[in-house]
Every structure is written in C-alpha cells, then in structure tokens.
Motif scaffolding. Structure first.
Motif, PDB file in Angstrom:
ATOM      1  N   HIS A  30       1.197  -2.194   2.037  1.00 46.47           N
ATOM      2  CA  HIS A  30      -0.009  -2.243   1.203  1.00 46.47           C
ATOM      3  C   HIS A  30      -0.621  -3.642   1.227  1.00 46.47           C
ATOM      4  O   HIS A  30      -1.844  -3.795   1.282  1.00 46.47           O
ATOM      5  N   ALA A  31       0.224  -4.657   1.230  1.00 45.99           N
ATOM      6  CA  ALA A  31      -0.255  -6.039   1.254  1.00 45.99           C
ATOM      7  C   ALA A  31      -0.977  -6.379   2.554  1.00 45.99           C
ATOM      8  O   ALA A  31      -1.764  -7.335   2.604  1.00 45.99           O
ATOM      9  N   LEU A  32      -0.754  -5.600   3.595  1.00 48.92           N
ATOM     10  CA  LEU A  32      -1.386  -5.856   4.898  1.00 48.92           C
ATOM     11  C   LEU A  32      -2.664  -5.049   5.126  1.00 48.92           C
ATOM     12  O   LEU A  32      -3.333  -5.227   6.143  1.00 48.92           O
ATOM     13  N   VAL A  33      -3.010  -4.179   4.203  1.00 48.36           N
ATOM     14  CA  VAL A  33      -4.175  -3.301   4.396  1.00 48.36           C
ATOM     15  C   VAL A  33      -5.461  -4.106   4.571  1.00 48.36           C
ATOM     16  O   VAL A  33      -6.280  -3.800   5.438  1.00 48.36           O
ATOM     17  N   GLY A  34      -5.663  -5.151   3.782  1.00 49.42           N
ATOM     18  CA  GLY A  34      -6.869  -5.969   3.912  1.00 49.42           C
ATOM     19  C   GLY A  34      -6.991  -6.599   5.283  1.00 49.42           C
ATOM     20  O   GLY A  34      -8.066  -6.578   5.906  1.00 49.42           O
ATOM     21  N   ALA A  35      -5.889  -7.138   5.786  1.00 49.61           N
ATOM     22  CA  ALA A  35      -5.892  -7.734   7.125  1.00 49.61           C
ATOM     23  C   ALA A  35      -6.137  -6.658   8.187  1.00 49.61           C
ATOM     24  O   ALA A  35      -6.824  -6.897   9.189  1.00 49.61           O
ATOM     25  N   TYR A  36      -5.612  -5.463   7.975  1.00 51.31           N
ATOM     26  CA  TYR A  36      -5.836  -4.352   8.897  1.00 51.31           C
ATOM     27  C   TYR A  36      -7.321  -3.999   8.954  1.00 51.31           C
ATOM     28  O   TYR A  36      -7.905  -3.865  10.035  1.00 51.31           O
ATOM     29  N   VAL A  37      -7.937  -3.860   7.795  1.00 53.07           N
ATOM     30  CA  VAL A  37      -9.360  -3.506   7.719  1.00 53.07           C
ATOM     31  C   VAL A  37     -10.214  -4.589   8.375  1.00 53.07           C
ATOM     32  O   VAL A  37     -11.208  -4.287   9.037  1.00 53.07           O
ATOM     33  N   ASP A  38      -9.805  -5.838   8.239  1.00 53.23           N
ATOM     34  CA  ASP A  38     -10.552  -6.950   8.833  1.00 53.23           C
ATOM     35  C   ASP A  38     -10.284  -7.124  10.326  1.00 53.23           C
ATOM     36  O   ASP A  38     -10.871  -7.985  10.966  1.00 53.23           O
ATOM     37  N   GLY A  39      -9.393  -6.325  10.898  1.00 50.07           N
ATOM     38  CA  GLY A  39      -9.080  -6.420  12.318  1.00 50.07           C
ATOM     39  C   GLY A  39      -8.213  -7.614  12.663  1.00 50.07           C
ATOM     40  O   GLY A  39      -8.200  -8.064  13.802  1.00 50.07           O
ATOM     41  N   GLU A  40      -7.467  -8.118  11.680  1.00 47.08           N
ATOM     42  CA  GLU A  40      -6.657  -9.306  11.895  1.00 47.08           C
ATOM     43  C   GLU A  40      -5.239  -9.001  12.378  1.00 47.08           C
ATOM     44  O   GLU A  40      -4.523  -9.915  12.757  1.00 47.08           O
ATOM     45  N   LEU A  41      -4.845  -7.745  12.375  1.00 45.63           N
ATOM     46  CA  LEU A  41      -3.492  -7.389  12.800  1.00 45.63           C
ATOM     47  C   LEU A  41      -3.501  -6.916  14.240  1.00 45.63           C
ATOM     48  O   LEU A  41      -4.457  -6.289  14.696  1.00 45.63           O
ATOM     49  N   THR A  42      -2.434  -7.202  14.935  1.00 46.31           N
ATOM     50  CA  THR A  42      -2.283  -6.750  16.313  1.00 46.31           C
ATOM     51  C   THR A  42      -0.878  -6.201  16.506  1.00 46.31           C
ATOM     52  O   THR A  42      -0.006  -6.387  15.668  1.00 46.31           O
ATOM     53  N   GLY A  43      -0.695  -5.540  17.606  1.00 47.95           N
ATOM     54  CA  GLY A  43       0.630  -5.088  18.010  1.00 47.95           C
ATOM     55  C   GLY A  43       1.318  -4.179  17.013  1.00 47.95           C
ATOM     56  O   GLY A  43       0.727  -3.263  16.439  1.00 47.95           O
ATOM     57  N   MET A  44       2.596  -4.489  16.822  1.00 49.92           N
ATOM     58  CA  MET A  44       3.453  -3.644  15.999  1.00 49.92           C
ATOM     59  C   MET A  44       3.008  -3.601  14.536  1.00 49.92           C
ATOM     60  O   MET A  44       3.071  -2.543  13.906  1.00 49.92           O
ATOM     61  N   ARG A  45       2.560  -4.717  13.998  1.00 45.22           N
ATOM     62  CA  ARG A  45       2.100  -4.707  12.603  1.00 45.22           C
ATOM     63  C   ARG A  45       0.923  -3.760  12.430  1.00 45.22           C
ATOM     64  O   ARG A  45       0.865  -2.996  11.481  1.00 45.22           O
ATOM     65  N   ARG A  46      -0.030  -3.834  13.342  1.00 41.04           N
ATOM     66  CA  ARG A  46      -1.194  -2.944  13.259  1.00 41.04           C
ATOM     67  C   ARG A  46      -0.758  -1.484  13.354  1.00 41.04           C
ATOM     68  O   ARG A  46      -1.228  -0.639  12.599  1.00 41.04           O
ATOM     69  N   ALA A  47       0.155  -1.202  14.271  1.00 41.98           N
ATOM     70  CA  ALA A  47       0.636   0.171  14.454  1.00 41.98           C
ATOM     71  C   ALA A  47       1.373   0.669  13.203  1.00 41.98           C
ATOM     72  O   ALA A  47       1.205   1.820  12.800  1.00 41.98           O
ATOM     73  N   ARG A  48       2.179  -0.184  12.576  1.00 45.46           N
ATOM     74  CA  ARG A  48       2.919   0.220  11.379  1.00 45.46           C
ATOM     75  C   ARG A  48       1.966   0.505  10.217  1.00 45.46           C
ATOM     76  O   ARG A  48       2.148   1.476   9.485  1.00 45.46           O
ATOM     77  N   VAL A  49       0.952  -0.338  10.050  1.00 43.80           N
ATOM     78  CA  VAL A  49      -0.008  -0.101   8.959  1.00 43.80           C
ATOM     79  C   VAL A  49      -0.813   1.162   9.242  1.00 43.80           C
ATOM     80  O   VAL A  49      -1.027   1.981   8.349  1.00 43.80           O
ATOM     81  N   ALA A  50      -1.231   1.364  10.483  1.00 40.77           N
ATOM     82  CA  ALA A  50      -1.987   2.571  10.842  1.00 40.77           C
ATOM     83  C   ALA A  50      -1.160   3.827  10.563  1.00 40.77           C
ATOM     84  O   ALA A  50      -1.674   4.810  10.015  1.00 40.77           O
ATOM     85  N   ALA A  51       0.124   3.797  10.911  1.00 38.22           N
ATOM     86  CA  ALA A  51       0.995   4.948  10.659  1.00 38.22           C
ATOM     87  C   ALA A  51       1.148   5.176   9.155  1.00 38.22           C
ATOM     88  O   ALA A  51       1.150   6.323   8.690  1.00 38.22           O
ATOM     89  N   HIS A  52       1.253   4.108   8.399  1.00 38.84           N
ATOM     90  CA  HIS A  52       1.370   4.230   6.947  1.00 38.84           C
ATOM     91  C   HIS A  52       0.092   4.809   6.344  1.00 38.84           C
ATOM     92  O   HIS A  52       0.152   5.679   5.469  1.00 38.84           O
ATOM     93  N   LEU A  53      -1.051   4.347   6.812  1.00 39.15           N
ATOM     94  CA  LEU A  53      -2.327   4.859   6.293  1.00 39.15           C
ATOM     95  C   LEU A  53      -2.487   6.351   6.570  1.00 39.15           C
ATOM     96  O   LEU A  53      -3.133   7.061   5.795  1.00 39.15           O
ATOM     97  N   ALA A  54      -1.888   6.818   7.651  1.00 34.56           N
ATOM     98  CA  ALA A  54      -1.994   8.234   8.006  1.00 34.56           C
ATOM     99  C   ALA A  54      -1.237   9.133   7.034  1.00 34.56           C
ATOM    100  O   ALA A  54      -1.564  10.319   6.908  1.00 34.56           O
ATOM    101  N   VAL A  55      -0.264   8.571   6.300  1.00 39.00           N
ATOM    102  CA  VAL A  55       0.539   9.401   5.404  1.00 39.00           C
ATOM    103  C   VAL A  55       0.457   8.995   3.936  1.00 39.00           C
ATOM    104  O   VAL A  55       0.958   9.703   3.073  1.00 39.00           O
TER     105      VAL A  55
END
Length: 80
Positions: free
Chosen positions: A20-45
């Motif tokens: 949840h703490a990484l959602v803002g960085a995800y929305v801003d396009g600041e995450l890459t690689g595994m972190r981005r994939a983990r947040v995307a998978a979390h958002l899907a569920v």
C-alpha cells in the motif's frame, strides 16, 4: 483462532501495508522491475489499494488539467 492462522494474518497484513505504501510511486511510474510487478499483482486482487490507486490517478489528472492559479497574498500584503 489458532496461532498459525494469526501469524499468517499478521504477515499478510504487513505485506499489504508495505505494498500500500508503494501505490503512489506505482501510479507515478516510479517503480520498475519486481517492485512494479508485485504492486500490480496486489492491485489486481486488493479492492482497497486499487481504489486508492484510482483516486490518486484522478486527483493527478485533475491537477494537470486545471488552470494554474497563484496562491492568495497573505493578509495585509499589498503586492500585485
């Protein structure tokens, strides 16, 4: 509730809070690689985090499309 299920629930809650703490960085396009994939998978569920991400997107979109305004001058300030 047995101890194993309680511990599992705590781990899941801790992981949820980390993601949840990484959602803002995800929305801003600041995450890459595994972190981005983990947040995307979390958002899907996760309804709560996906709603939070959508709210952030809408706020950012609104701010980008609104006219730029200057803040009001402090009381007593006569500068133009």
């Amino acid at each position: 509730m047995n101890v194993h299920r309680m511990a599992q629930g705590c781990r899941q809650r801790a992981e949820h809070l980390r993601l949840h703490a990484l959602v803002g960085a995800y929305v801003d396009g600041e995450l890459t690689g595994m972190r981005r994939a983990r947040v995307a998978a979390h958002l899907a569920v996760c309804f709560a985090c996906s709603g939070y991400a959508e709210a952030l997107r809408l706020i950012k979109q609104s701010l980008r499309s609104s006219p730029h305004r200057t803040p009001p001058c402090p009381a007593g300030d006569t500068r133009p």
